[in-house]
Write an enzyme that holds these catalytic residues in place. Structure first.
Site, short mmCIF file in Angstrom:
data_model
loop_
_atom_site.label_atom_id
_atom_site.label_comp_id
_atom_site.label_asym_id
_atom_site.label_seq_id
_atom_site.Cartn_x
_atom_site.Cartn_y
_atom_site.Cartn_z
N TYR A 255 42.31 32.21 44.51
CA TYR A 255 41.53 32.01 43.28
C TYR A 255 40.13 32.59 43.46
O TYR A 255 39.63 33.35 42.62
CB TYR A 255 41.46 30.51 42.96
CG TYR A 255 40.57 30.17 41.78
CD1 TYR A 255 41.03 30.34 40.49
CD2 TYR A 255 39.28 29.70 41.99
CE1 TYR A 255 40.22 30.04 39.40
CE2 TYR A 255 38.46 29.39 40.91
CZ TYR A 255 38.93 29.56 39.63
OH TYR A 255 38.13 29.26 38.57
N LYS B 279 38.09 35.62 41.33
CA LYS B 279 36.82 35.41 40.63
C LYS B 279 35.74 36.32 41.20
O LYS B 279 34.89 36.83 40.46
CB LYS B 279 36.41 33.93 40.74
CG LYS B 279 37.24 33.01 39.86
CD LYS B 279 37.10 33.38 38.38
CE LYS B 279 37.88 32.44 37.46
NZ LYS B 279 37.81 32.85 36.04
N ASP C 140 47.78 36.51 18.79
CA ASP C 140 48.62 36.37 19.98
C ASP C 140 48.02 37.15 21.14
O ASP C 140 47.75 38.35 21.01
CB ASP C 140 50.03 36.87 19.70
CG ASP C 140 50.74 35.99 18.68
OD1 ASP C 140 50.19 34.90 18.38
OD2 ASP C 140 51.81 36.38 18.19
#
Lengths: 251, 446
Positions: free
Chosen positions: A157, A161, A64
């Site tokens: 985004y 990155k 998990d």
């Protein structure tokens, strides 16, 4: 151990349901039989990924993992490494999100930053720790050309990155003498589930192309990889375009 | 004294980090018993091609300057494990002795040579090095030093011979020596046009020579597949050198005067360069020449003439694939060589040798049959290619050499070494906690 031809015996995929992760396992399964640990949130997508890896004839287990639950990362990664050495860790999780919502909706922006940047830094620190103890290992991280020069069209985004890309490049320098290899992979537009429904950019590639680049990066201990290769020249040009002109480019 | 270092084998592939220690013999037991979860392995001069002398995250014991005591009456030498064959030969030859077995390089230590149970050009006559060991001192996992030999704890002795350092640290050994009169060799060379010719020639007349080996052109195809230059020799006696003052009897090997530069253009070893080299090498060999005088260094260790010759393979490194197929499996050898020549991988100086019977070491490599060793630059296509060759080797009842291996599939090990369980049983007895570990042992689940 990773052998002299770059074939790993165990792979941990963080973001275990990623298309690129799966394509990479497929590529390795053709020449070696690594033991696979898929780290992902429990659910039907993970079950499906497990079945797919089993279908490749590889031994696999799931653990998990929630990229945002950074407090749980150290114990999780240490316990995986305690079972057997992690030869390759593939940092393959990430969110793309809706670009316009991402900078106007506070919750969406924070989620992107937490998953893509904070989550990546969190696992990176622990992976570096366990691999330095092992004295060997490869950390392969999926960055993006979006982080090379952040543009208006997807800057939330892109900025996440850019941050994680810089972190892992630096991490690679910090651990290289300890036998640990870090590869930052910068794909352009990849046709995957994450980009489904979007119009492909020029030089678009498939998950299998990225997978081939990852296999090669591990074998040759490459530190920075562009997919496809020519993107490197394109981006190094774009990087120096003056801001007023860059603004007008259809990117 | 401990220092974290990145280590590779001679092939320069798959670097891993270990804490290296260089301590006096008296302090070694403490290093071994205090080595922690990732264990310890002894390293010699790093000439194993793969990962046998690496221990990622653990401890690697480096060799100490050597000592030796010659017993000229018995013809034996007691020598520290860290002594190189190079140094040993330089001491022994002027005193009228030679090492009983020498591999293709002098830059190996006595300890490493025993751990790999090395063989030489005289294997068909005297077997591997293990058979020439009278006894050895072995530092075990519990920190005590035991003397083992064919007469004392036989199982542990033979598990140590060829055991890749996984039964303990060899600290010294007593070796049987070969009396010699000079540091020169008398060599017969002949060129053989195909595989049949060389196999027949070796099978028929190897036994008349102490040393025999063939260089084989693995790129030659069709009718000339397997064309070879066969060299066989004897130690020169004083009378062999009489009347030729330029061949001194007391010549000893010396360190190389030239070194491979560290900056070289990439892809020096490619198919065109290898084709050209192999053609030249074959053409320049005499069709037949007898009684040529050569030094020990030129006959046994031609590559030692250039320091760091492994650099020629560049950053990507290389590997050596050495296998043996049992005698009467000429057909398997032919099939494998056919695959190699058709695939066209560039390999300089592939070496073919006829082995005599193997020794009792459960992990010892040699067995009666044919062994071939080829050097190959690493490349992605080798993964499938060498896996195919492994399959042919196993099907013939043969095996690959662990001192050269860097990429084998662990599942094949028990088929190649059917007495693997005996080895594991000895290890379980003398090292139940798994103190002795290496990248090789981890990779192959030894």
């Amino acid at each position: 151990m990773i052998n002299s031809l770059g074939q790993p015996q165990s792979v941990l995929v963080l973001g275990g349901t990623s298309d690129i992760g799966m394509a990479t396992l497929r590529a390795w399964s053709r020449t070696c039989r690594p033991y696979v640990v898929l780290a992902a949130r429990p659910g039907p997508r993970r079950d499906h990924a497990l079945a797919e890896v089993r279908g490749l004839g590889l031994e696999v287990e799931a653990v998990d993992f929630d990229a945002e639950d950074t407090d749980a990362h150290p114990d999780l990664i240490r316990s995986v490494a305690g079972q057997r050495d992690i030869d390759v860790a593939l940092v393959a999780f990430g969110l793309l999100g809706d670009e316009e919502r991402a900078w106007q909706d506070h919750a969406a922006a924070v989620e992107l930053a937490r998953v893509n940047y904070v989550g990546a830094v969190s696992v990176g620190v622990v992976l570096a720790e366990v691999m330095q103890q092992q004295g060997h290992g490869s950390i392969v991280v999926l960055s993006s050309v979006a982080g090379e020069r952040v543009r208006r069209s997807n800057f939330v985004y892109g900025s996440t990155k850019a941050g994680m890309d810089g972190f892992y490049l630096g991490l690679g320098e910090a651990v290289r003498d300890a036998g640990v290899h870090v590869a930052v992979v910068r794909p352009g537009f990849v046709r995957t589930r994450m980009t489904e429904g979007r119009e492909a950019a020029p030089l678009a590639v498939d998950a299998d192309d990225v997978a081939a680049a990852i296999v090669r990066a591990v074998a040759e201990r490459r530190e920075l990889v562009w997919v496809p290769g020519p993107l490197r020249a394109v981006m190094s040009g774009l990087r120096h375009v003056p801001r007023p002109l860059f603004r007008r480019l259809p990117l | 004294m401990s220092e974290r270092r990145l280590l590779t084998g001679w092939g320069g592939t798959a670097p891993t980090a270990a804490s290296t220690v260089s301590v006096a013999a008296a302090d070694l037991p403490r290093v071994v018993t205090g080595s922690g979860g990732r264990g310890v392995i002894a390293r010699g001069l790093g000439r194993s091609y793969g990962d046998a002398a690496q221990n990622a995250g653990g401890t690697v014991v480096l060799p100490l300057p050597g000592w030796y005591e010659l017993d000229a009456g018995r013809g034996t030498v007691r020598v520290s494990a860290g002594t190189s064959f190079h140094d040993l030969m330089r001491e022994l030859i002027p005193r009228g002795f030679f090492v009983p077995v020498t591999p293709g390089t002098r830059y190996v230590t006595v300890g490493g040579a025993i751990a790999a149970d090395v063989h030489g050009k005289n294997h068909h006559r005297v077997g591997a090095l293990g058979g020439q060991v009278v006894e050895l001192e072995l530092l075990g996992a519990d920190g005590t030093v035991r003397t083992v030999g064919p007469g004392r704890d036989l199982d542990l002795f033979w598990a140590t011979v060829g055991g890749m350092g996984l039964t303990g640290v060899i600290t010294s050994a007593v070796l049987r020596l070969l009396p010699v009169e000079t540091g020169q060799m008398v060599v017969d060379t002949e060129r053989l046009d195909d595989l049949d010719a060389v196999l027949t020639r070796m099978a028929e007349s190897d036994d008349a020579f102490t040393y025999s080996v063939a260089w084989i052109d693995t790129l030659a195809r069709g009718r000339s597949m397997g064309r070879s230059v066969l060299t066989r020799g004897e130690h020169a006696r004083r009378e062999d050198l009489a009347g030729s003052p330029r061949h001194r009897a007391d010549v000893v090997p010396h360190d190389a005067r030239v070194a491979m530069p560290s900056l070289l253009p990439p892809h020096l070893i490619s198919r065109p360069t290898t084709l050209a080299f192999n053609e030249m090498w074959f053409r320049k060999a005499p069709r037949r020449r007898e009684g040529q005088v050569q030094t020990v260094a030129a006959f046994f260790h031609p590559l030692d003439g250039v320091r760091h010759w492994n650099r020629v393979y560049g950053r990507g490194g290389f590997l050596q694939y050495q296998f043996v197929v049992p005698e009467n499996e000429d057909e398997a050898l032919r099939r494998i060589l056919g695959r190699i020549s058709r695939a066209g991988y560039p390999s300089f100086l592939a070496v073919l040798k006829r082995f005599g019977p193997g020794d009792p070491g459960p992990l010892s490599f040699p067995m009666a049959g044919w062994t071939l060793a080829i050097d190959l630059p690493t490349s992605p296509t080798l993964r499938g290619f060498l896996a195919d060759l492994d399959g042919l080797v196993v099907a013939s009842g043969g095996r690959v050499y662990l001192a050269k291996d860097s990429r084998m599939e662990p599942g094949l090990l028990a088929e190649m070494y059917p007495r693997l369980d005996e080895f594991r049983a000895v290890r379980a007895r003398v090292d139940p906690g798994g103190v002795f570990q290496s990248d090789l042992s981890r990779r192959l689940h030894l």
